[in-house]
Design an enzyme around this catalytic site. Structure first.
Site, PDB file in Angstrom:
ATOM      1  N   SER A  67       0.799  -1.244   0.000  1.00  0.00           N
ATOM      2  CA  SER A  67       0.000   0.000   0.000  1.00  0.00           C
ATOM      3  C   SER A  67       0.819   1.275   0.000  1.00  0.00           C
ATOM      4  CB  SER A  67      -0.918   0.030   1.213  1.00  0.00           C
ATOM      5  OG  SER A  67      -2.028  -0.750   0.945  1.00  0.00           O
ATOM      6  N   LYS A  70       0.428   3.456  -2.945  1.00  0.00           N
ATOM      7  CA  LYS A  70      -0.756   4.318  -3.156  1.00  0.00           C
ATOM      8  C   LYS A  70      -0.392   5.805  -3.147  1.00  0.00           C
ATOM      9  CE  LYS A  70      -3.852   0.921  -0.997  1.00  0.00           C
ATOM     10  NZ  LYS A  70      -4.500   0.504   0.254  1.00  0.00           N
ATOM     11  N   TYR A 193      -3.382  -2.119 -10.386  1.00  0.00           N
ATOM     12  CA  TYR A 193      -3.352  -1.957  -8.926  1.00  0.00           C
ATOM     13  C   TYR A 193      -2.613  -3.128  -8.265  1.00  0.00           C
ATOM     14  CZ  TYR A 193      -4.895  -2.066  -4.092  1.00  0.00           C
ATOM     15  OH  TYR A 193      -4.905  -2.146  -2.705  1.00  0.00           O
ATOM     16  N   TYR A 245      -3.863   3.735   8.141  1.00  0.00           N
ATOM     17  CA  TYR A 245      -5.106   2.989   8.327  1.00  0.00           C
ATOM     18  C   TYR A 245      -5.926   3.642   9.442  1.00  0.00           C
ATOM     19  CZ  TYR A 245      -2.114  -0.509   6.035  1.00  0.00           C
ATOM     20  OH  TYR A 245      -1.248  -1.166   5.213  1.00  0.00           O
ATOM     21  N   VAL A 263       1.096  -3.653   4.029  1.00  0.00           N
ATOM     22  CA  VAL A 263       0.940  -4.927   4.735  1.00  0.00           C
ATOM     23  C   VAL A 263       2.165  -5.844   4.666  1.00  0.00           C
ATOM     24  CG1 VAL A 263      -1.588  -5.037   4.679  1.00  0.00           C
ATOM     25  CG2 VAL A 263      -0.261  -5.961   2.764  1.00  0.00           C
TER      26      VAL A 263
HETATM   27  O1  DON Z   1      -5.250  -4.618  -1.807  1.00  0.00           O
HETATM   28  C1  DON Z   1      -4.596  -5.363  -1.108  1.00  0.00           C
HETATM   29  O2  DON Z   1      -5.081  -6.269  -0.497  1.00  0.00           O
HETATM   30  C2  DON Z   1      -3.147  -5.171  -0.903  1.00  0.00           C
HETATM   31  N1  DON Z   1      -2.356  -5.469  -1.977  1.00  0.00           N
HETATM   32  C3  DON Z   1      -2.985  -3.812  -0.336  1.00  0.00           C
HETATM   33  C4  DON Z   1      -1.878  -3.852   0.527  1.00  0.00           C
HETATM   34  C5  DON Z   1      -1.835  -2.969   1.678  1.00  0.00           C
HETATM   35  O3  DON Z   1      -0.722  -2.750   2.109  1.00  0.00           O
HETATM   36  C6  DON Z   1      -3.099  -2.482   2.305  1.00  0.00           C
HETATM   37  N2  DON Z   1      -2.942  -1.290   2.918  1.00  0.00           N
HETATM   38  N3  DON Z   1      -3.504  -0.250   2.842  1.00  0.00           N
END
Ligand code: DON
Length: 329
Positions: A67, A70, A193, A245, A263
């Site tokens: 993330s 982003k 994405y 978050y 994550v």
């Molecule tokens: O969309 C997802 O599940 C992940 N690839 C996103 C990862 C993430 O770090 C979520 N955080 N905001």
């Protein structure tokens, strides 16, 4: 900062050793490939706005950016479309909900709340310009290359794992398609994405990216511009209010600088005009933030009075400027 390079390095080394043995938190496993990360990976890197690099731990270990991407894709969307157009598709309001929440995406709101939650990030990614999937992917990779200062690659196993387990993201994209928030390239944008989340970086790369934001959009190592200075304000504002978050309020209160986590266990934090900070350690707390990453940033903020509202920063800067004007008169 009022500290010599040697003593700053010693402080980073101390923090590294202090938290190396902290084994709270859990490595993300909702995407099967992420569960393979080693919970002992740990590194801290600070890059100054004039390009000095401080490292503790193994800052070369590669992982997927997740993330944290982003933040940078938001910058690209702003560059491609301008502030008003982006704002019409993605808001700037923190949610207090988990990053993958779908509950606010309804008939009433239609527009995702902010670009740091998944729905908003998918909408942002869908704004990347280009003729077809390859051109859009290349433009995105090119943007990341300017921030890190070298070519970047996608971890294919993580990408495929993201794509095959991303049902919730697909559901959000379908809803946004229905509401007219994303265009008919929905599947292509979802792939983009998943690809941006699966881009490989190391802790040093993240710190250089953070330092580029601290340095008003210019990579302090290569001197390349990564994003127009006028969008730094937009990027840092949403990082400050929405980047951690549903821990964003507590982070703003205790650490007090714009940041973003992912994550896989990365965190970047930006002290405007001073430094970019990155910490990497995969075990996460219940909000999805790196446990060791939070500790290190809290300590750095406290020791060096980095909080936005600590007296030495914003106010004295303005006073300096006022002083200069008065002096001229
Ligand atoms: O969309 C997802 O599940 C992940 N690839 C996103 C990862 C993430 O770090 C979520 N955080 N905001």
């Amino acid at each position: 900062m009022g500290v010599s390079s040697q003593s700053f390095q010693a402080i980073l080394d101390d923090l590294y050793h202090k938290y190396k043995t902290l084994d709270d938190g859990k490595v993300a496993s909702y995407i099967p490939e992420l569960a393979k990360m080693n919970p002992n990976w740990f590194s801290i890197c600070v890059v100054t706005a004039d390009g000095r690099v401080f490292v503790a731990g193994d800052a070369e270990q590669l992982f997927t950016i997740q993330s944290i991407s982003k933040v940078f894709v938001y910058g690209l969307a702003l560059e491609d479309h301008g502030r008003e157009a982006v704002l019409s598709k993605v808001g700037v309001e923190p949610t207090g909900d988990p990053f993958n929440s779908i509950i606010r995406l309804d008939e009433y709101s239609k527009r995702p709340d902010n670009p740091m939650i998944n729905a908003g990030a998918i909408a942002t990614t869908s704004l990347i310009k280009g003729n077809g999937a390859t051109e859009r992917l290349n433009r995105m990779l090119d943007m990341f290359r300017r921030y890190v200062g070298h070519d970047v690659y996608i971890d294919m196993s993580v990408f495929v794992s993201e794509r095959s387990s991303g049902h919730r993201n697909r559901a959000m994209a379908s809803l946004m398609r229905h509401f007219g928030m994303i265009d008919d390239r929905m599947d292509e944008s979802l792939d983009l994405y998943f690809q941006q989340c699966s881009m490989m970086v190391n802790c040093r790369d993240l710190a250089v990216m953070a330092a580029t934001l601290a340095n008003r959009g210019i990579n302090p190592i290569t001197g390349d511009r990564a994003v127009p200075t006028r969008y730094i304000r937009d990027i840092l504002s949403v990082m400050y209010t929405c980047g951690m978050y549903n821990f964003a309020g507590q982070w703003a209160y205790t650490v007090g600088i714009p940041a973003k986590s992912g994550v896989s266990g990365g965190i970047i934090a930006i002290v405007p005009r001073q430094v970019g900070i990155a910490v990497f350690s995969p075990p996460l707390d219940t909000h999805g933030n790196s446990v060791r990453g939070i500790k290190v940033c809290e300590e750095l903020s406290r020791q060096f009075e980095l909080h936005m509202f600590d007296p030495p920063m914003g106010c004295s800067h303005l006073l300096e400027q006022l002083g200069a004007v008065r002096g001229e008169g």
